[in-house]
Design an enzyme around this catalytic site. Structure first.
Site, short mmCIF file in Angstrom:
data_model
loop_
_atom_site.label_atom_id
_atom_site.label_comp_id
_atom_site.label_asym_id
_atom_site.label_seq_id
_atom_site.Cartn_x
_atom_site.Cartn_y
_atom_site.Cartn_z
N HIS A 234 -24.72 -19.32 5.18
CA HIS A 234 -24.03 -19.61 3.92
C HIS A 234 -24.12 -18.41 3.02
O HIS A 234 -25.09 -17.65 3.04
CB HIS A 234 -24.63 -20.85 3.23
N ASN B 112 -29.18 -14.86 2.59
CA ASN B 112 -30.57 -14.74 3.02
C ASN B 112 -30.60 -14.92 4.53
O ASN B 112 -30.13 -15.93 5.05
CB ASN B 112 -31.43 -15.81 2.33
N GLN C 197 -34.52 -17.61 3.53
CA GLN C 197 -33.56 -18.60 4.03
C GLN C 197 -34.28 -19.92 4.29
O GLN C 197 -35.34 -19.94 4.93
CB GLN C 197 -32.89 -18.10 5.33
N HIS D 109 -24.23 -17.29 -0.93
CA HIS D 109 -24.41 -17.72 -2.31
C HIS D 109 -23.43 -16.93 -3.16
O HIS D 109 -23.42 -15.69 -3.13
CB HIS D 109 -25.82 -17.40 -2.81
N ASP E 148 -24.30 -25.50 -5.55
CA ASP E 148 -25.72 -25.52 -5.16
C ASP E 148 -26.45 -26.58 -5.98
O ASP E 148 -26.27 -26.68 -7.19
CB ASP E 148 -26.35 -24.13 -5.36
N VAL F 248 -32.13 -23.01 4.70
CA VAL F 248 -31.20 -23.85 5.48
C VAL F 248 -30.60 -22.96 6.56
O VAL F 248 -29.93 -21.96 6.25
CB VAL F 248 -30.09 -24.44 4.58
P1 AMP Z 1 -31.16 -20.41 1.35
O1 AMP Z 1 -32.52 -20.48 0.70
O2 AMP Z 1 -30.49 -19.08 1.27
O3 AMP Z 1 -31.19 -20.97 2.76
O4 AMP Z 1 -30.23 -21.35 0.48
C1 AMP Z 1 -30.18 -22.73 0.65
C2 AMP Z 1 -29.58 -23.29 -0.62
O5 AMP Z 1 -29.15 -24.59 -0.35
C3 AMP Z 1 -30.55 -23.35 -1.80
O6 AMP Z 1 -30.04 -22.58 -2.88
C4 AMP Z 1 -30.61 -24.84 -2.13
O7 AMP Z 1 -30.70 -25.07 -3.52
C5 AMP Z 1 -29.29 -25.34 -1.54
N1 AMP Z 1 -29.27 -26.75 -1.15
C6 AMP Z 1 -30.20 -27.40 -0.44
N2 AMP Z 1 -29.82 -28.68 -0.24
C7 AMP Z 1 -28.61 -28.81 -0.85
C8 AMP Z 1 -27.70 -29.90 -1.01
N3 AMP Z 1 -27.93 -31.12 -0.49
N4 AMP Z 1 -26.55 -29.68 -1.71
C9 AMP Z 1 -26.30 -28.46 -2.24
N5 AMP Z 1 -27.12 -27.40 -2.11
C10 AMP Z 1 -28.26 -27.58 -1.43
#
Ligand code: AMP
Length: 116
Positions: free
Chosen positions: A100, A87, A94, A102, A31, A96
């Site tokens: 996924h 999430n 959430q 974590h 992350d 992204v």
């Molecule tokens: P969520 O908030 O559950 O959708 O988690 C998305 C996660 O993606 C967050 O913990 C971000 O820090 C992580 N994230 C966003 N962009 C990147 C990236 N380019 N490389 C690695 N992690 C990322």
């Protein structure tokens, strides 16, 4: 056709990431904004936006993700104490919209924030 997700672009190597694991079904990356000493994202290759969008067709893939998460945790020294967080939806944090998990570890749960 919607644009590919951020994680699909990482899977396609269109964007950089610290890739820790890859197999036919998923990829694991570090992350970019770690919320624990070990914070890894495990991402299925198919672009399922949220867990709530998964169907019975994804059952095997979802099982694979759990088993792989445990293996990755072991490989990173947190096999006996790790948390998995998904999430689901904006209201749950959430950001992204490509499913996924974590994988978090390296600190006692009591030290971890409630949000993560
Ligand atoms: P969520 O908030 O559950 O959708 O988690 C998305 C996660 O993606 C967050 O913990 C971000 O820090 C992580 N994230 C966003 N962009 C990147 C990236 N380019 N490389 C690695 N992690 C990322």
């Amino acid at each position: 056709m919607p644009p590919p997700s951020l994680f699909t672009r990482i899977i396609r190597r269109e964007l950089p990431a610290d890739i820790l694991h890859e197999d036919d079904h998923c990829i694991a990356i570090r992350d970019i904004n770690p919320r624990a000493p070990v914070h890894i994202l495990l991402i299925p290759k198919p672009e399922i936006p949220r867990l709530a969008d998964a169907t019975p067709d994804h059952q095997k893939l979802l099982g694979h993700l759990l088993l792989t998460a445990s293996q990755i945790a072991q490989q990173h020294g947190i096999g006996d104490a790790f948390r998995l967080i998904i999430n689901n939806g904006e209201g749950a944090g959430q950001t992204v919209f490509h499913l996924h998990l974590h994988i978090l570890g390296g600190q006692k749960t009591s030290e971890a924030s409630l949000g993560f």
